[in-house]
Motif scaffolding. Structure first.
Motif, PDB file in Angstrom:
ATOM      1  N   ALA A  34       0.832  -1.207   0.000  1.00 29.12           N
ATOM      2  CA  ALA A  34       0.000   0.000   0.000  1.00 29.12           C
ATOM      3  C   ALA A  34       0.865   1.256   0.000  1.00 29.12           C
ATOM      4  CB  ALA A  34      -0.935  -0.017   1.206  1.00 29.12           C
ATOM      5  N   ALA A  74      -9.662  -3.933  -1.888  1.00 32.30           N
ATOM      6  CA  ALA A  74      -8.765  -2.792  -1.654  1.00 32.30           C
ATOM      7  C   ALA A  74      -9.501  -1.484  -1.947  1.00 32.30           C
ATOM      8  CB  ALA A  74      -7.532  -2.914  -2.540  1.00 32.30           C
ATOM      9  N   VAL A 111      -5.465   4.456   1.198  1.00 29.02           N
ATOM     10  CA  VAL A 111      -5.149   3.201   0.511  1.00 29.02           C
ATOM     11  C   VAL A 111      -5.186   2.083   1.534  1.00 29.02           C
ATOM     12  CG1 VAL A 111      -3.431   1.931  -0.820  1.00 29.02           C
ATOM     13  CG2 VAL A 111      -3.719   4.384  -1.201  1.00 29.02           C
ATOM     14  N   LYS A 112      -6.085   1.124   1.301  1.00 28.54           N
ATOM     15  CA  LYS A 112      -6.238  -0.025   2.196  1.00 28.54           C
ATOM     16  C   LYS A 112      -6.046  -1.311   1.402  1.00 28.54           C
ATOM     17  CE  LYS A 112      -9.421   2.134   5.448  1.00 28.54           C
ATOM     18  NZ  LYS A 112     -10.757   2.058   6.038  1.00 28.54           N
ATOM     19  N   ALA A 113      -5.415  -2.285   2.037  1.00 29.86           N
ATOM     20  CA  ALA A 113      -5.141  -3.571   1.399  1.00 29.86           C
ATOM     21  C   ALA A 113      -6.428  -4.354   1.174  1.00 29.86           C
ATOM     22  CB  ALA A 113      -4.176  -4.383   2.259  1.00 29.86           C
TER      23      ALA A 113
END
Length: 160
Positions: A37, A92, A144-146
Motif C-alpha cells: 500500500a 482494496a 489506501v487499504k489492502a
C-alpha cells in the motif's frame, strides 16, 4: 415501333474493408502481483505490459484501413479502472488500475476517443494490427487499504 437506345451506367461503391476483425487471444490476463500500500500511496508501482494482435479478414484494401479500439469497464475517468466489488470489505480501496497505451496516454472509455491500432502486416487472408498497453496500480483518492484488487475491462474494435 421505334427503339430508342440509352447509355446507362451504374457506379457501385464499396466502403466495406473487412468482413470481421478479432483478436488472436480471446481473453488476456495481466498478472499485477502483490504491491505494498505504501508503494501505491507514493505512486511507486511497476507497470505491466500487455499486447493484443487483431486480425481483420475479408476484402484487401489498397492500403490498410483504420482500425480503432476503445475500452469498457467500471471507471471513474478514462484509463482508471475500479476494482471488482469496489466498496466491499474484502476489496482494496484508495487505489485503481491505470491503463495506458504504449505512449503513456490513458486508454479511452468512449467511442469518440477511440485510438488507432498500429498496422503490422498483410497476411494472405488478413490484415494484422497491434495494440500495446500497460497496467499499474495508482492511488485514486482516499486512504489506501489492502484487499483484493482485481478488475475486468473489455475492448471494442471499430472498423469499417
Amino acid at each position: 415501333m421505334k427503339i430508342v437506345g440509352t447509355n446507362l451506367t451504374t457506379n457501385v461503391t464499396n466502403s466495406i474493408y473487412f468482413s470481421a476483425c478479432e483478436a488472436q487471444v480471446k481473453s488476456l490476463i495481466v498478472p499485477m502481483g502483490k504491491v505494498a500500500a505504501s508503494n501505491i500511496r507514493t505512486g511507486n508501482t511497476q507497470a505491466h505490459n500487455f499486447n493484443l494482435n487483431v486480425y481483420c479478414k475479408g476484402l484487401r484494401p489498397t492500403q490498410p484501413a483504420p482500425v480503432k479500439i476503445y475500452f469498457q469497464g467500471a471507471t471513474t475517468s478514462d484509463g482508471l479502472l475500479k476494482f471488482n466489488d469496489a466498496g466491499q470489505s474484502h476489496v482494496a480501496s484508495g487505489a485503481a488500475i491505470e491503463l495506458t497505451n504504449g505512449k503513456g496516454t490513458r486508454l479511452p472509455f468512449t467511442p469518440s476517443q477511440a485510438l488507432n491500432l498500429d498496422w503490422q502486416q498483410s497476411q494472405p487472408d488478413a490484415e494484422v494490427y497491434h495494440f500495446a498497453g500497460q497496467a499499474r496500480y495508482v492511488p485514486s483518492g482516499g486512504e489506501v487499504k489492502a484487499g483484493k484488487a482485481d478488475a475486468v475491462v473489455s475492448y471494442v474494435l471499430v472498423y469499417n
